[in-house]
Design a protein around this motif. Structure first.
Motif, PDB file in Angstrom:
ATOM      1  N   GLY A   1      -5.377   0.184 -13.714  1.00  0.00           N
ATOM      2  CA  GLY A   1      -5.782   1.580 -13.805  1.00  0.00           C
ATOM      3  C   GLY A   1      -5.959   2.011 -15.253  1.00  0.00           C
ATOM      4  O   GLY A   1      -5.889   1.198 -16.171  1.00  0.00           O
TER       5      GLY A   1
ATOM      6  N   ASP B   1       0.859  -1.177   0.000  1.00  0.00           N
ATOM      7  CA  ASP B   1       0.000   0.000   0.000  1.00  0.00           C
ATOM      8  C   ASP B   1       0.896   1.227   0.000  1.00  0.00           C
ATOM      9  O   ASP B   1       1.697   1.417   0.911  1.00  0.00           O
TER      10      ASP B   1
ATOM     11  N   HIS C   1      -1.568  -2.047 -12.958  1.00  0.00           N
ATOM     12  CA  HIS C   1      -2.220  -1.770 -11.674  1.00  0.00           C
ATOM     13  C   HIS C   1      -3.730  -1.668 -11.835  1.00  0.00           C
ATOM     14  O   HIS C   1      -4.415  -1.117 -10.978  1.00  0.00           O
TER      15      HIS C   1
ATOM     16  N   VAL D   1      -2.602   3.581  -3.031  1.00  0.00           N
ATOM     17  CA  VAL D   1      -2.688   2.600  -4.126  1.00  0.00           C
ATOM     18  C   VAL D   1      -1.956   1.347  -3.684  1.00  0.00           C
ATOM     19  O   VAL D   1      -0.939   1.434  -3.004  1.00  0.00           O
TER      20      VAL D   1
ATOM     21  N   PHE E   1      -6.327   4.897 -10.468  1.00  0.00           N
ATOM     22  CA  PHE E   1      -6.094   3.535  -9.975  1.00  0.00           C
ATOM     23  C   PHE E   1      -7.257   3.130  -9.090  1.00  0.00           C
ATOM     24  O   PHE E   1      -7.794   3.945  -8.360  1.00  0.00           O
TER      25      PHE E   1
ATOM     26  N   GLY F   1       0.350  -1.201  -4.917  1.00  0.00           N
ATOM     27  CA  GLY F   1       1.120  -1.337  -6.148  1.00  0.00           C
ATOM     28  C   GLY F   1       2.607  -1.509  -5.931  1.00  0.00           C
ATOM     29  O   GLY F   1       3.082  -1.778  -4.830  1.00  0.00           O
TER      30      GLY F   1
ATOM     31  N   ALA G   1      -7.862   6.259  -6.749  1.00  0.00           N
ATOM     32  CA  ALA G   1      -6.719   7.107  -6.440  1.00  0.00           C
ATOM     33  C   ALA G   1      -6.271   7.721  -7.756  1.00  0.00           C
ATOM     34  O   ALA G   1      -6.131   7.021  -8.746  1.00  0.00           O
TER      35      ALA G   1
ATOM     36  N   ALA H   1      -8.802   2.129  -5.878  1.00  0.00           N
ATOM     37  CA  ALA H   1      -8.246   2.251  -4.541  1.00  0.00           C
ATOM     38  C   ALA H   1      -8.589   1.030  -3.706  1.00  0.00           C
ATOM     39  O   ALA H   1      -7.841   0.599  -2.864  1.00  0.00           O
TER      40      ALA H   1
ATOM     41  N   LEU I   1       0.413   7.848  -2.941  1.00  0.00           N
ATOM     42  CA  LEU I   1       0.849   8.474  -4.196  1.00  0.00           C
ATOM     43  C   LEU I   1       1.576   9.780  -3.925  1.00  0.00           C
ATOM     44  O   LEU I   1       2.549  10.124  -4.598  1.00  0.00           O
TER      45      LEU I   1
END
Ligand code: ADP
Ligand code: MG
Length: 451
Positions: free
Chosen positions: A417, A294, A415, A328, A436, A330, A367, A438, A297
């Motif tokens: 997104g 997690d 991701h 996010v 993205f 990722g 996000a 969330a 950003l």
């Protein structure tokens, strides 16, 4: 087949008592006939009850191939008038229906007995005829044997039919298996569907779908490798020419110029190689190379913007951040690459004295990252194309290779997104928005990502 075998075992276990029922019923009615016949022979002599049976009739009554036969006549006081003393005497109350059938043990053997009440002017008598149960057992066993025989026959038939049927039914699958095993790695043609059984149609068509996508992916990879090879060969050839040019001269000032040019060219080549490797890594997908975590950003934006600050200052560009918390799940390295490509583009393509703003925020459970600049913008018809590989808008300044936005798109998809290129509300410049999911739900349909 196991349930069928189980069924046969159950039949064998509970079948015997059931098979005894018809056997008993038939023999019981014979016993009752015998009791009533005997009852007709009860009479009186000197005011005493007597059974007037001839020796030959008695022999006839007692003769039986399998069973021992008993009979008796008692008066209501329980005194034996004639016949066998071994039989128990039911009370007259039990005989109120007229006749009864009951089981008893006589001389250690099971005996079935029919009893009836007979009324004479001289008094009433209880007449009984009983027999051991050998016949009944035999008949019950014969019925059960017959039933079991038929069941085993049925089981054998089912086994044969099922084995043949399954063998025949699976034949197309075996053909399919041979077909798949014979394939080479490059042979991604769809599997033949016409002989596939109905039940397998959906599976084969899903498999064909997968093969088609795999084929497309392999083709685009081939295309990418060809492009990459071409893109790498050109600057490397340039480097070599520069070196050769330098070697032909003896003037140190010329060497210096050549080395400077070599320096720029090397930098470009290193950048290109890095972009290619990043793209390859993004293509493998997020989380394959590094653990997913997690990430905020905002903190990634701060780091990347910090790295780009010297370039922005050199170009007199006002690089501003508007950060709201946005989390996010990722890959930190890939998300950093995504941002650095966007920020780089904004700084490179925005004329000196312009401004670049990077934002992070949460919107509708997504996000969001926004990179906005005051540059020339990307023409509407090119917005789709610049996301492709090796595409540059004609006349673009700088010495990019056209991979930056492709990397952005690849990482966003890895991701789950999406990327959108638009004009900022002011109408001037470029606004790139990356969304993205969330909470782990895709912003774009994952199917289109795969395709
Ligand atoms: N912020 C921007 N402003 C104007 N044009 C841009 C911007 N970002 C990208 N572009 C255009 O999109 C093209 C593709 O960008 P990119 O994929 O990063 O490749 P590269 O920067 O190496 O040319 C660029 O050549 C440029 O024409
Ligand atoms: Mg770029």
């Amino acid at each position: 087949m196991l349930p069928l075998v189980g069924l046969i075992l159950v039949t064998a276990l509970i079948g015997y008592p059931i098979a005894r029922i018809p056997a008993s019923t038939a023999f019981d009615s014979v016993l009752l006939v015998a009791v009533h016949s005997l009852a007709l022979l009860v009479g009186a002599e000197d005011g005493q009850l007597r059974l007037q049976i001839s020796p030959s009739a008695e022999t006839l009554l007692r003769t039986d191939q399998f069973d021992h036969v008993y009979f008796s006549v008692h008066d209501l006081d329980g005194r034996l008038v004639a016949g066998d003393w071994q039989l128990p005497v039911p009370s007259p109350a039990m005989l109120s229906p007229g006749e009864i059938l009951y089981n008893a043990v006589v001389d250690g053997e099971d005996v079935r007995i029919a009893a009836a009440l007979v009324h004479q002017p001289e008094g009433s008598a209880i007449v009984q005829v009983g027999e051991t149960t050998v016949k009944r057992h035999r008949l019950g066993q014969q019925i059960l044997t017959g039933v079991l025989f038929i069941e085993v026959l049925l089981l054998a038939t089912v086994v044969i039919v099922v084995l043949l049927g399954i063998g025949k039914g699976l034949e197309p699958l075996r053909q399919l298996q041979t077909e798949i095993e014979a394939r080479s790695l490059r042979d991604l043609r769809p599997l033949p569907q016409e002989y596939t059984p109905v039940e397998m149609q959906a599976v084969v068509s899903a498999l064909n779908n997968l093969l088609r996508r795999l084929d497309e992916a392999m083709q685009s990879q081939q295309q990418f490798i060809a492009n990459a090879a071409h893109q790498l060969r050109t600057p490397l050839a340039g480097l070599r020419m520069q070196v050769e040019y330098g070697l032909q001269h003896t003037d140190p000032a010329e060497w210096r110029r050549t080395l400077q040019t070599l320096g720029f060219a090397t930098e470009r080549t290193v950048h290109l190689a890095n972009q290619l490797l990043t793209l390859a890594r993004a293509e493998v997908g997020a989380g394959q190379s590094g653990a997913l975590q997690d990430l905020d950003l905002g903190s990634i934006v701060e780091q990347i913007a910090g790295n780009s600050m010297p370039k922005a200052i050199a170009k007199d560009i006002d690089l501003g951040l508007e950060l709201e918390p946005a989390t996010v799940h990722g890959d930190r390295f890939l998300l950093g690459e995504l941002l650095s490509n966007l920020v780089d583009n904004a700084i490179v393509y925005t004329p000196a004295g312009g401004s670049v703003t990077v934002r992070s925020k949460m919107r509708e459970s997504a996000a969001v990252i926004e990179v906005e600049d005051s540059g020339p913008g990307i023409p509407r018809e090119d917005r789709e194309k610049v996301l492709g590989r090796f595409y540059r808008v004609t006349g673009s300044p700088g010495d990019g290779c056209g991979l930056g936005l492709a990397i952005v798109q690849e990482i966003a998809h890895a991701h789950r997104g999406s990327v959108e290129i638009a004009s900022p509300p002011s109408g001037q410049g470029t606004l790139v928005t990356v969304r993205f999911p969330a909470l782990g739900k895709p912003v774009v349909d994952p199917l289109t990502v795969e395709a």
